[in-house]
Design a protein around this motif. Structure first.
Motif, PDB file in Angstrom:
ATOM      1  N   GLN A  53       0.848  -1.187   0.000  1.00 11.63           N
ATOM      2  CA  GLN A  53       0.000   0.000   0.000  1.00 11.63           C
ATOM      3  C   GLN A  53       0.884   1.237   0.000  1.00 11.63           C
ATOM      4  O   GLN A  53       1.695   1.447   0.901  1.00 11.63           O
ATOM      5  N   TRP A  54       0.699   2.049  -1.025  1.00 13.67           N
ATOM      6  CA  TRP A  54       1.468   3.282  -1.176  1.00 13.67           C
ATOM      7  C   TRP A  54       0.590   4.467  -0.771  1.00 13.67           C
ATOM      8  O   TRP A  54      -0.615   4.452  -0.979  1.00 13.67           O
ATOM      9  N   VAL A  55       1.226   5.492  -0.219  1.00 10.35           N
ATOM     10  CA  VAL A  55       0.518   6.731   0.083  1.00 10.35           C
ATOM     11  C   VAL A  55       1.335   7.894  -0.456  1.00 10.35           C
ATOM     12  O   VAL A  55       2.573   7.888  -0.397  1.00 10.35           O
ATOM     13  N   PHE A  56       0.635   8.853  -1.015  1.00  7.47           N
ATOM     14  CA  PHE A  56       1.245  10.072  -1.557  1.00  7.47           C
ATOM     15  C   PHE A  56       0.487  11.257  -0.970  1.00  7.47           C
ATOM     16  O   PHE A  56      -0.715  11.403  -1.207  1.00  7.47           O
ATOM     17  N   VAL A  57       1.190  12.069  -0.204  1.00 11.45           N
ATOM     18  CA  VAL A  57       0.571  13.190   0.510  1.00 11.45           C
ATOM     19  C   VAL A  57       0.965  14.486  -0.173  1.00 11.45           C
ATOM     20  O   VAL A  57       2.162  14.804  -0.296  1.00 11.45           O
ATOM     21  N   GLY A  58      -0.043  15.223  -0.643  1.00 16.67           N
ATOM     22  CA  GLY A  58       0.189  16.509  -1.268  1.00 16.67           C
ATOM     23  C   GLY A  58      -0.139  17.652  -0.335  1.00 16.67           C
ATOM     24  O   GLY A  58      -0.270  17.486   0.879  1.00 16.67           O
ATOM     25  N   ALA A  59      -0.297  18.831  -0.904  1.00 18.60           N
ATOM     26  CA  ALA A  59      -0.562  20.010  -0.081  1.00 18.60           C
ATOM     27  C   ALA A  59      -1.905  19.914   0.608  1.00 18.60           C
ATOM     28  O   ALA A  59      -2.028  20.242   1.796  1.00 18.60           O
ATOM     29  N   ASN A  60      -2.930  19.433  -0.102  1.00 17.40           N
ATOM     30  CA  ASN A  60      -4.275  19.407   0.470  1.00 17.40           C
ATOM     31  C   ASN A  60      -5.018  18.126   0.110  1.00 17.40           C
ATOM     32  O   ASN A  60      -6.252  18.119   0.088  1.00 17.40           O
ATOM     33  N   ALA A  61      -4.288  17.074  -0.186  1.00 13.57           N
ATOM     34  CA  ALA A  61      -4.925  15.823  -0.595  1.00 13.57           C
ATOM     35  C   ALA A  61      -4.002  14.653  -0.272  1.00 13.57           C
ATOM     36  O   ALA A  61      -2.774  14.809  -0.194  1.00 13.57           O
ATOM     37  N   VAL A  62      -4.606  13.462  -0.098  1.00 13.32           N
ATOM     38  CA  VAL A  62      -3.866  12.240   0.226  1.00 13.32           C
ATOM     39  C   VAL A  62      -4.374  11.127  -0.686  1.00 13.32           C
ATOM     40  O   VAL A  62      -5.573  10.848  -0.725  1.00 13.32           O
ATOM     41  N   TYR A  63      -3.460  10.486  -1.397  1.00 12.36           N
ATOM     42  CA  TYR A  63      -3.838   9.438  -2.346  1.00 12.36           C
ATOM     43  C   TYR A  63      -3.249   8.097  -1.914  1.00 12.36           C
ATOM     44  O   TYR A  63      -2.052   7.989  -1.645  1.00 12.36           O
ATOM     45  N   HIS A  64      -4.108   7.073  -1.836  1.00 12.58           N
ATOM     46  CA  HIS A  64      -3.692   5.719  -1.478  1.00 12.58           C
ATOM     47  C   HIS A  64      -3.888   4.791  -2.671  1.00 12.58           C
ATOM     48  O   HIS A  64      -4.835   4.953  -3.443  1.00 12.58           O
ATOM     49  N   THR A  65      -3.010   3.810  -2.778  1.00 15.18           N
ATOM     50  CA  THR A  65      -3.168   2.774  -3.791  1.00 15.18           C
ATOM     51  C   THR A  65      -2.542   1.487  -3.264  1.00 15.18           C
ATOM     52  O   THR A  65      -1.547   1.528  -2.539  1.00 15.18           O
ATOM     53  N   ILE A  66      -3.144   0.334  -3.601  1.00 18.25           N
ATOM     54  CA  ILE A  66      -2.653  -0.972  -3.171  1.00 18.25           C
ATOM     55  C   ILE A  66      -2.343  -1.792  -4.419  1.00 18.25           C
ATOM     56  O   ILE A  66      -3.232  -2.045  -5.234  1.00 18.25           O
ATOM     57  N   VAL A  67      -1.088  -2.192  -4.576  1.00 18.08           N
ATOM     58  CA  VAL A  67      -0.622  -2.870  -5.788  1.00 18.08           C
ATOM     59  C   VAL A  67       0.309  -4.021  -5.401  1.00 18.08           C
ATOM     60  O   VAL A  67       0.804  -4.082  -4.280  1.00 18.08           O
ATOM     61  N   PRO A  68       0.591  -4.938  -6.346  1.00 18.68           N
ATOM     62  CA  PRO A  68       1.451  -6.082  -6.017  1.00 18.68           C
ATOM     63  C   PRO A  68       2.940  -5.755  -5.966  1.00 18.68           C
ATOM     64  O   PRO A  68       3.738  -6.631  -5.655  1.00 18.68           O
ATOM     65  N   THR A  69       3.331  -4.537  -6.303  1.00 15.60           N
ATOM     66  CA  THR A  69       4.755  -4.233  -6.423  1.00 15.60           C
ATOM     67  C   THR A  69       5.185  -3.136  -5.460  1.00 15.60           C
ATOM     68  O   THR A  69       4.400  -2.258  -5.100  1.00 15.60           O
ATOM     69  N   ARG A  70       6.462  -3.204  -5.076  1.00 13.92           N
ATOM     70  CA  ARG A  70       7.074  -2.164  -4.248  1.00 13.92           C
ATOM     71  C   ARG A  70       8.146  -1.413  -5.042  1.00 13.92           C
ATOM     72  O   ARG A  70       8.915  -0.621  -4.480  1.00 13.92           O
TER      73      ARG A  70
END
Length: 453
Positions: A232-249
């Motif tokens: 599970q990856w997370v990307f935090v921006g200035a005013n938003a947070v995006y999550h994604t779950i994938v088979p790769t690191r």
């Protein structure tokens, strides 16, 4: 005789390999065990002591000088009950017409009995007597033929599953006992799948906002999907947070998320995939480096190089926290001088000769990534740590421990999309449940209100 010598040589060689193996194991045992303070290991995996904790005698009551706090009164209560004085309790005189000298207000909060509202649609089907065309009445928005539950109920299901990690069985129990709603586990799965599809489009919009931010913080943690290890990856921006779950690191996932975008600043740990992120400038998380230094100091508490480097990183973080361009506690000239001094101290420590094996390894890594260490001192808007990303993943780690992962790929995608929506709403200071209600569609309660007498 020759065969005897060969046999002895073989035995000696085997014993030598065994000795080297045992020496490596002894050296490994001499090293301090990994814990949450000297590595990236979570606190839940730390070794707990069996020794009873010493109970500290704590003074009862509030501290000296503490002001008394009471629950604030609501301005417009739903119900007011007055306790008037009609008669004097001493002489039995009539006091019903006497104005009170003082009115003491107290309020009690209660939850009303919740009863589900059932809205029935009766769709008329009529065949035209002239052309024999079958006609059906148009159902109102939100009351379509394929819907059995309203947005409030569907949002409640998603809220319990996503925020409070309740199982399907427990959601069935809560909805039945608390709300009087009979629902099956299959219906809950369908609601969550529908919520995931609706959240997917919102999540894509959130992704666009994140990758357009000048500063992006990123981290990843393991996830279990259908009994396999995913990430599970997370990307935090200035005013938003995006999550994604994938088979790769691998760094391929970062490229997939970022597309053609290139961030101005990227804040992350020292993991190789993160260091390949498309960004002009990368800031390494100093908190991770402080844990590495703690690991060295656990093995050699008085090692001067590790102590000096630890003090340097903490001083840099403290200086960053004290300086803000809008309202700084120190003058800009003083700040610049202190930054130059810290940079000089860092170069001296990186050029210093160290003899501890762990320190040598860490020093080489710091030299390799020298330009990524003190970026936050030259750009005050950049954080010195990646704590925000780790905090954004904390709820997901709890979810993984409680549920043991996902049984399907759509379940993982649904969780990631909903988590993107919820984390973004929280970051903006908005109520989570109301956001889920709006996500599930327009309200249908006005149909009930319109039909009520």
């Amino acid at each position: 005789m020759l065969s005897l010598v060969r046999s002895l040589l073989i035995i000696t060689e085997r014993q030598q390999k065994r000795i080297e193996q045992l020496e490596a194991e002894i050296e490994k045992l001499r090293k301090p065990p990994a814990n949450s303070k000297n590595s990236s290991q979570p606190p839940s995996k730390d070794q707990k002591s069996n020794a009873p904790k010493k109970k500290k005698r704590k003074k009862h009551g509030p501290p000296f000088g503490h002001k008394r706090h009471t629950r604030p009164l609501v301005d417009n209560p739903d119900k007011v009950i007055e306790a008037k004085v009609d008669q004097c309790r001493s002489c039995q005189a009539d006091l019903s017409q006497i104005a009170p000298e003082k009115i003491v207000r107290r309020q009690l909060t209660e939850i009303p009995i919740i009863k589900p509202l059932v809205i029935e649609t009766q769709q008329h089907k009529t065949r035209c007597p002239h052309c024999r065309t079958a006609n059906s009445g148009a159902l109102p928005a939100g009351l379509e033929a394929d819907r059995f539950f309203g947005p409030q109920l569907e949002a409640t299901v998603a809220y319990y599953k996503q925020r409070h990690h309740l199982s399907y069985e427990r959601i069935v129990e809560v909805l039945g006992d608390r709300y009087g709603v009979a629902i099956s586990q299959g219906a809950i799965a369908q609601i969550l799948e529908r919520a995931g599809k609706r959240a997917a489009s919102e999540a894509e919009s959130i992704r666009d906002q994140v990758i357009s931010s000048s500063v992006i913080r990123s981290d990843e943690t393991s996830a279990r999907v259908m009994g396999r290890n995913w990430w599970q990856w997370v990307f935090v921006g200035a005013n938003a947070v995006y999550h994604t779950i994938v088979p790769t690191r691998s760094a391929a996932e970062i490229s997939t998320v970022m597309g053609e975008k290139c961030a101005e600043f990227w804040v992350c740990d020292c993991y190789g995939s993160q260091l390949k992120a498309p960004a002009k400038i990368i800031q390494l998380c100093l908190q991770h480096l402080l844990r590495d230094l703690n690991r060295i100091l656990d093995a050699a508490p008085t090692y001067p190089w590790a102590r000096a480097m630890q003090s340097l990183f903490r001083s840099a973080i403290h200086l960053h926290n004290r300086f803000t361009p809008e309202g700084s506690k120190i003058k800009i000239e003083t700040y610049v001088n202190r930054v130059m001094r810290l940079e000089k101290q860092l170069d001296e420590l990186l050029n210093q000769t160290v003899r501890n094996d762990a320190a040598i390894k860490l020093q080489r890594r710091l030299i390799k990534h020298r330009e990524k260490l003190f970026v936050f001192l030259h750009y005050p808007g950049i954080p010195p740590t990646n704590n925000e990303s780790e905090q954004a993943l904390r709820t997901s780690v709890i979810y993984r421990k409680v549920t043991n992962g996902f049984r399907s790929e759509w379940g993982a995608r649904t969780y990631a999309s909903l988590q993107s929506v919820i984390a973004t709403v929280q970051r903006r200071g908005q109520p989570v449940f109301q956001a889920l209600v709006e996500l599930m569609g327009s309200s249908v309660l006005h149909h009930f209100e319109a039909s009520s007498p």
